[in-house]
Design a protein around this motif. Structure first.
Motif, PDB file in Angstrom:
ATOM      1  N   SER A 110      -0.908  -5.238  -9.995  1.00  0.00           N
ATOM      2  CA  SER A 110      -0.815  -5.011  -8.560  1.00  0.00           C
ATOM      3  C   SER A 110      -2.103  -5.233  -7.898  1.00  0.00           C
ATOM      4  N   ILE A 111      -3.139  -4.745  -8.451  1.00  0.00           N
ATOM      5  CA  ILE A 111      -4.522  -5.020  -7.944  1.00  0.00           C
ATOM      6  C   ILE A 111      -4.774  -6.575  -7.482  1.00  0.00           C
ATOM      7  N   ILE A 112      -4.631  -7.374  -8.543  1.00  0.00           N
ATOM      8  CA  ILE A 112      -4.794  -8.731  -8.450  1.00  0.00           C
ATOM      9  C   ILE A 112      -3.788  -9.420  -7.059  1.00  0.00           C
ATOM     10  N   PHE A 113      -2.591  -8.834  -7.204  1.00  0.00           N
ATOM     11  CA  PHE A 113      -1.687  -9.400  -6.463  1.00  0.00           C
ATOM     12  C   PHE A 113      -2.036  -9.032  -4.800  1.00  0.00           C
ATOM     13  N   ASN A 114      -2.521  -7.782  -4.698  1.00  0.00           N
ATOM     14  CA  ASN A 114      -2.893  -7.302  -3.396  1.00  0.00           C
ATOM     15  C   ASN A 114      -4.029  -7.968  -2.848  1.00  0.00           C
ATOM     16  N   LEU A 115      -5.109  -8.316  -3.906  1.00  0.00           N
ATOM     17  CA  LEU A 115      -6.295  -9.459  -3.597  1.00  0.00           C
ATOM     18  C   LEU A 115      -5.721 -10.646  -3.074  1.00  0.00           C
ATOM     19  N   ILE A 116      -4.706 -11.394  -3.735  1.00  0.00           N
ATOM     20  CA  ILE A 116      -4.282 -12.540  -3.190  1.00  0.00           C
ATOM     21  C   ILE A 116      -3.672 -12.272  -1.746  1.00  0.00           C
ATOM     22  N   VAL A 134       1.027  -1.137   0.006  1.00  0.00           N
ATOM     23  CA  VAL A 134       0.084  -0.009  -0.057  1.00  0.00           C
ATOM     24  C   VAL A 134       0.996   1.353   0.008  1.00  0.00           C
ATOM     25  N   LEU A 135       1.948   1.142   0.771  1.00  0.00           N
ATOM     26  CA  LEU A 135       2.819   2.408   0.838  1.00  0.00           C
ATOM     27  C   LEU A 135       3.787   2.428  -0.077  1.00  0.00           C
ATOM     28  N   ILE A 147       6.016 -14.414  -2.745  1.00  0.00           N
ATOM     29  CA  ILE A 147       4.750 -13.527  -2.089  1.00  0.00           C
ATOM     30  C   ILE A 147       5.522 -12.328  -1.125  1.00  0.00           C
ATOM     31  N   ILE A 148       6.932 -12.678  -0.716  1.00  0.00           N
ATOM     32  CA  ILE A 148       7.768 -11.725  -0.102  1.00  0.00           C
ATOM     33  C   ILE A 148       8.530 -10.706  -0.965  1.00  0.00           C
ATOM     34  N   LEU A 149       9.007 -11.625  -2.202  1.00  0.00           N
ATOM     35  CA  LEU A 149      10.084 -11.038  -3.122  1.00  0.00           C
ATOM     36  C   LEU A 149       9.660 -10.093  -4.223  1.00  0.00           C
ATOM     37  N   ILE A 150       8.211 -10.202  -4.282  1.00  0.00           N
ATOM     38  CA  ILE A 150       7.619  -8.970  -5.121  1.00  0.00           C
ATOM     39  C   ILE A 150       7.442  -7.658  -4.364  1.00  0.00           C
ATOM     40  N   PRO A 151       6.978  -7.605  -3.244  1.00  0.00           N
ATOM     41  CA  PRO A 151       6.849  -6.256  -2.416  1.00  0.00           C
ATOM     42  C   PRO A 151       8.402  -5.683  -2.263  1.00  0.00           C
TER      43      PRO A 151
END
Length: 244
Positions: free
Chosen positions: A220-226, A111-112, A146-150
């Motif tokens: 990005s939206i789909i990743f956030n929803l996951i 988000v940030l 799931i950690i690497l992408i952010p």
């Protein structure tokens, strides 16, 4: 057909956002009653073929950063072994609390991310960050994507598409190591993978196609929803047990 469809859906989504497909495949196989000792080798072999095709496609497009994936893998591979060891030292309630905290931190980071882009780290830190990611993924038994992408989005200024491709490169490198390790340890029953690999290959082609046509914002939206779905899956039973 069930195994084929599981791999098809999981790898379509996984190659699209860069998460691989193990986050969906493993829970599905567990719910079908597949013995735990067979799940890892069959899932990792499926991930190998999915990531192999995805890597070929993304390299041909010159998308992502293969060098970054290699540098991260230097830390992630040994870190995952340490994480697996640490997993046996914590209680189940503590495990769940730590996992929920991890997902919350990742959600806040995503988000940030626009406000944190000034935190770009030098290249030399990539194996060190990879080691940390490996420990976390090994500890919680989740794919490092799931950690690497952010981390790639915030600390190395990659966009969503570049992060997805780079993560697929890392999944490919890691799957070579894990499949070889399981095989050398005597895990040779891979008959479930024969049903899942065709679905994984088709899913990889579907996911990489939509990754090309979709916008960074959509991915990005789909990743956030996951991430949100994983959080709700873990926190809901915890809340109900606390209320009782």
């Amino acid at each position: 057909m069930i195994y084929f469809l599981i791999a098809l859906v999981a790898c379509s989504i996984g190659s699209f956002v860069g998460l691989g497909g193990d986050l969906m495949i493993i829970p599905c196989l567990l719910s079908l009653g597949i013995p735990k000792e067979l799940i890892s080798i069959n899932t990792d072999l499926t991930m190998f073929f999915m990531s192999l095709l995805s890597t070929y496609i993304y390299l041909r497009r010159k998308q992502g950063n293969f060098k970054t994936a290699i540098l991260m893998a230097i830390g992630i591979i040994p870190g995952a072994s340490l994480g697996v060891f640490l997993n046996s030292t914590i209680t189940i309630p503590m495990f769940k609390i730590f996992f929920i905290c991890l997902i919350v931190i990742l959600m806040v980071m995503v988000v940030l991310k626009n406000n944190l882009n000034s935190l770009k780290l030098p290249t030399i830190t990539k194996p060190i960050i990879g080691l940390f990611i490996g420990v976390i993924s090994g500890l919680f038994g989740i794919g490092g994507g799931i950690i690497l992408i952010p981390v790639l989005l915030i600390f190395y200024n990659l966009n969503q598409k570049e992060a997805a491709a780079t993560t697929m490169y890392l999944v490919f490198i890691s799957s070579i190591v894990t499949v070889s390790s399981y095989y050398l340890r005597g895990f040779t029953d891979i008959h479930y993978a024969f049903y899942m690999i065709p679905g994984a290959l088709i899913g990889s082609r579907i996911g990489t196609y939509f990754n090309k046509t979709a916008s960074n914002k959509s991915i990005s939206i789909i990743f956030n929803l996951i991430l949100l779905g994983i959080f709700l899956k873990e926190v809901t039973p915890f809340i109900f047990s606390f209320i009782k």
